[in-house]
Enzyme design. Structure first.
Site, PDB file in Angstrom:
ATOM      1  N   HIS A  56       0.846  -1.204   0.000  1.00 33.23           N
ATOM      2  CA  HIS A  56       0.000   0.000   0.000  1.00 33.23           C
ATOM      3  C   HIS A  56       0.879   1.250   0.000  1.00 33.23           C
ATOM      4  O   HIS A  56       1.536   1.559   0.991  1.00 33.23           O
ATOM      5  CB  HIS A  56      -0.892  -0.016   1.254  1.00 33.23           C
ATOM      6  CG  HIS A  56      -1.876   1.103   1.336  1.00 33.23           C
ATOM      7  ND1 HIS A  56      -3.235   0.883   1.480  1.00 33.23           N
ATOM      8  CD2 HIS A  56      -1.724   2.450   1.319  1.00 33.23           C
ATOM      9  CE1 HIS A  56      -3.862   2.033   1.547  1.00 33.23           C
ATOM     10  NE2 HIS A  56      -2.965   3.019   1.456  1.00 33.23           N
ATOM     11  N   HIS A  58       1.238   5.446  -1.973  1.00 32.36           N
ATOM     12  CA  HIS A  58       0.643   6.471  -2.847  1.00 32.36           C
ATOM     13  C   HIS A  58       1.772   7.113  -3.643  1.00 32.36           C
ATOM     14  O   HIS A  58       2.330   8.140  -3.225  1.00 32.36           O
ATOM     15  CB  HIS A  58      -0.098   7.523  -2.014  1.00 32.36           C
ATOM     16  CG  HIS A  58      -1.291   6.994  -1.288  1.00 32.36           C
ATOM     17  ND1 HIS A  58      -2.586   7.255  -1.675  1.00 32.36           N
ATOM     18  CD2 HIS A  58      -1.379   6.185  -0.207  1.00 32.36           C
ATOM     19  CE1 HIS A  58      -3.436   6.641  -0.848  1.00 32.36           C
ATOM     20  NE2 HIS A  58      -2.716   5.983   0.057  1.00 32.36           N
ATOM     21  N   GLN A 151     -10.009   9.675  -3.486  1.00 39.14           N
ATOM     22  CA  GLN A 151      -9.514  10.317  -2.246  1.00 39.14           C
ATOM     23  C   GLN A 151     -10.588  11.097  -1.513  1.00 39.14           C
ATOM     24  O   GLN A 151     -10.638  11.118  -0.281  1.00 39.14           O
ATOM     25  CB  GLN A 151      -8.336  11.235  -2.594  1.00 39.14           C
ATOM     26  CG  GLN A 151      -7.860  12.143  -1.478  1.00 39.14           C
ATOM     27  CD  GLN A 151      -6.997  11.421  -0.452  1.00 39.14           C
ATOM     28  OE1 GLN A 151      -5.880  11.014  -0.738  1.00 39.14           O
ATOM     29  NE2 GLN A 151      -7.517  11.260   0.747  1.00 39.14           N
ATOM     30  N   HIS A 209      -9.693   1.980   1.426  1.00 43.29           N
ATOM     31  CA  HIS A 209      -9.244   2.664   2.650  1.00 43.29           C
ATOM     32  C   HIS A 209     -10.406   2.580   3.641  1.00 43.29           C
ATOM     33  O   HIS A 209     -11.413   3.286   3.480  1.00 43.29           O
ATOM     34  CB  HIS A 209      -8.930   4.135   2.365  1.00 43.29           C
ATOM     35  CG  HIS A 209      -7.583   4.371   1.744  1.00 43.29           C
ATOM     36  ND1 HIS A 209      -7.226   3.867   0.528  1.00 43.29           N
ATOM     37  CD2 HIS A 209      -6.493   5.060   2.216  1.00 43.29           C
ATOM     38  CE1 HIS A 209      -5.987   4.241   0.254  1.00 43.29           C
ATOM     39  NE2 HIS A 209      -5.512   4.959   1.256  1.00 43.29           N
ATOM     40  N   GLU A 212     -10.217   4.443   8.266  1.00 47.93           N
ATOM     41  CA  GLU A 212      -8.936   5.092   8.526  1.00 47.93           C
ATOM     42  C   GLU A 212      -9.209   6.350   9.350  1.00 47.93           C
ATOM     43  O   GLU A 212      -9.222   7.475   8.848  1.00 47.93           O
ATOM     44  CB  GLU A 212      -8.205   5.463   7.226  1.00 47.93           C
ATOM     45  CG  GLU A 212      -6.786   5.961   7.512  1.00 47.93           C
ATOM     46  CD  GLU A 212      -6.093   6.562   6.306  1.00 47.93           C
ATOM     47  OE1 GLU A 212      -6.716   6.654   5.239  1.00 47.93           O
ATOM     48  OE2 GLU A 212      -4.921   6.953   6.455  1.00 47.93           O
ATOM     49  N   ASP A 308       2.623   3.336   2.698  1.00 47.53           N
ATOM     50  CA  ASP A 308       1.578   4.342   2.539  1.00 47.53           C
ATOM     51  C   ASP A 308       2.132   5.647   1.972  1.00 47.53           C
ATOM     52  O   ASP A 308       1.826   6.014   0.847  1.00 47.53           O
ATOM     53  CB  ASP A 308       0.849   4.586   3.869  1.00 47.53           C
ATOM     54  CG  ASP A 308      -0.554   5.147   3.675  1.00 47.53           C
ATOM     55  OD1 ASP A 308      -1.000   5.245   2.519  1.00 47.53           O
ATOM     56  OD2 ASP A 308      -1.210   5.487   4.683  1.00 47.53           O
TER      57      ASP A 308
HETATM   58 FE   FE2 Z   1      -3.384   5.093   1.937  1.00 47.27          FE
END
Ligand code: FE2
Length: 422
Positions: A56, A58, A151, A209, A212, A308
């Site tokens: 995971h 970005h 997002q 996600h 979170e 991440d």
């Molecule tokens: Fe993430």
């Protein structure tokens, strides 16, 4: 033989072995291989393992820290605000350049399989285009799975649902989601339904996600579990983060963990960002921001690790090291028993491979010859020292090498070399 790795220490093996590679695949593994390879590497008793799996990350945001400003509160909400401002002026070439640099760090750290969540909230899907281009350009060197990641939620902003669908039509590999980012609990559930519908239509996995947040009222993992079971989608479903689980009432957590096991879904934990972003607003005592790793493990659930964020508004530091992430999790999740440390190594190798649904992963005859040699005698030493990756080999081709630092002490009564090994 194109390449022979001599004196390799495989995990759980009692003796050293030679590993032969031909036409990009493992062709022999034996205590002594008597033929000569066109190229030979002496592993010298160091740990030889399948490559690390980054479950995971970005990459679209990687290395953007400070643009347009730094995250002063350290919260997820401020990070999302900064990232939204950044997206207004972003340039594709710049995104690609930074992402490529982050990938080069991952490879040098022994990662050859990456799942990257890519923000699809810009109308032109420019970030997705940048990642798709990079994936093609680097396909001989690294496997990249692209998650279409909304997002800002799927229903919180008009048109995101269609944009998510368009991202899959353009070639994203996995459906993402952000249910706790929707305006209401009901919209969160609707967003998960929509993601599952798309996953079925496009025959792709799901990685959402999930929960979170530190908010113990955030309970979307149970919805994902329900759909995974109802629709018969088990191994292809992943709940990333699930940090709220840390704060759930214990009876509810026990019920949920039992059902996660029953559904067969994967959990991804992100030690750096979870530690950094969660529970920021609660003062003291301050709970840890991780999901319940030990309880999930005890239940036999597949849990793997992601970095991440690598130098972005969500996490200002990082260098793409899976060993560093595992090292941090050892402390935060209380995984310090001898066997638990070995399990941490599984979480950045075999368990990550399961999350990504990789076939032909591992050092076995006939599999693609993807393998790394670490400057460590075993997995515990590798995590303790966050060891250098001496060789990274992709389908039989050496694509990265490293020379560990030499440290020489000149004490008053003697000189010595220090490598931190016993
Ligand atoms: Fe993430």
């Amino acid at each position: 033989m194109d390449l022979i790795i001599r004196r390799a220490r495989l995990r759980r093996a009692k003796t050293l072995v030679d590993i032969a590679i031909k036409d990009g695949k493992f062709s022999a593994i034996d205590e002594h291989i008597n033929t000569e390879g066109k190229k030979e590497i002496d592993a010298d008793g160091n740990l030889v393992t399948p490559p690390f799996v980054e479950s995971h990350v970005h990459l679209d945001a990687a290395l953007s820290v400070g643009n347009p400003r730094y995250n002063q509160s350290g919260t997820l909400l401020e990070a999302i605000d900064i990232w939204s401002d950044y997206k207004k002026d972003m340039v594709k070439a710049d995104i690609k350049k930074r992402a490529k640099q982050a990938i080069s760090w991952l490879i040098a750290n022994g990662v050859l399989h990456v799942r990257t969540h890519t923000d699809i909230s810009d109308p032109e899907l420019m970030l997705l285009e940048a990642m798709l281009e990079l994936k093609d350009e680097l396909e001989e060197d690294v496997d990249i799975q692209i998650v279409a990641f909304p997002q800002d939620g799927i229903f919180a902003y008009k048109g995101m649902d269609k944009r998510l669908q368009r991202a899959l039509e353009k070639g994203a590999d996995v459906v993402g989601g952000m249910p706790q980012g929707e305006l209401t609990r009901e919209d969160g559930i609707r967003s998960i339904t929509y993601a599952f519908d798309l996953a079925e239509t496009f025959s792709v996995p799901i990685d959402i996600h999930t929960d979170e947040t530190s908010d113990e009222q955030s309970r979307f993992t149970e919805v994902i579990v329900k759909y995974a079971m109802e629709r018969g989608m088990t191994n292809s479903v992943t709940a990333s983060h699930a940090t709220a689980m840390h704060n759930y009432e214990n009876d509810y957590a026990a019920k949920l963990i039992g059902n996660i096991k029953r559904a067969g879904i994967n959990i991804v934990t992100n030690p750096f960002s979870n530690a950094l972003l969660q529970n920021r607003l609660e003062g003291y005592p301050r709970r840890r921001g991780h999901t319940r790793i030990d309880e999930l493990h005890a239940a036999g659930i597949n849990v793997s690790i992601g970095n991440d964020n690598i130098m972005d508004p969500f996490g200002p530091v990082g260098k793409g090291s899976m060993l560093q992430a595992a090292h941090l999790l050892l402390h935060h999740a209380h995984l310090s028993d001898h066997e638990q440390i070995k399990d941490l190594f599984d979480m950045i190798t075999t368990k990550g491979a399961k999350t990504l649904g990789l076939n032909d992963y591992g050092i076995e005859i006939g599999h693609p010859a993807n393998v790394i040699i670490l400057d460590a005698s075993d997995e515990i030493e590798a995590i303790r020292l966050t060891s250098e990756c001496l060789y990274v080999i992709r389908e039989g081709r050496v694509i990265s090498t490293a020379k560990p630092a030499k440290r020489r002490l000149m004490l008053a009564r003697e000189n010595m070399e220090v490598d931190f090994k016993l």
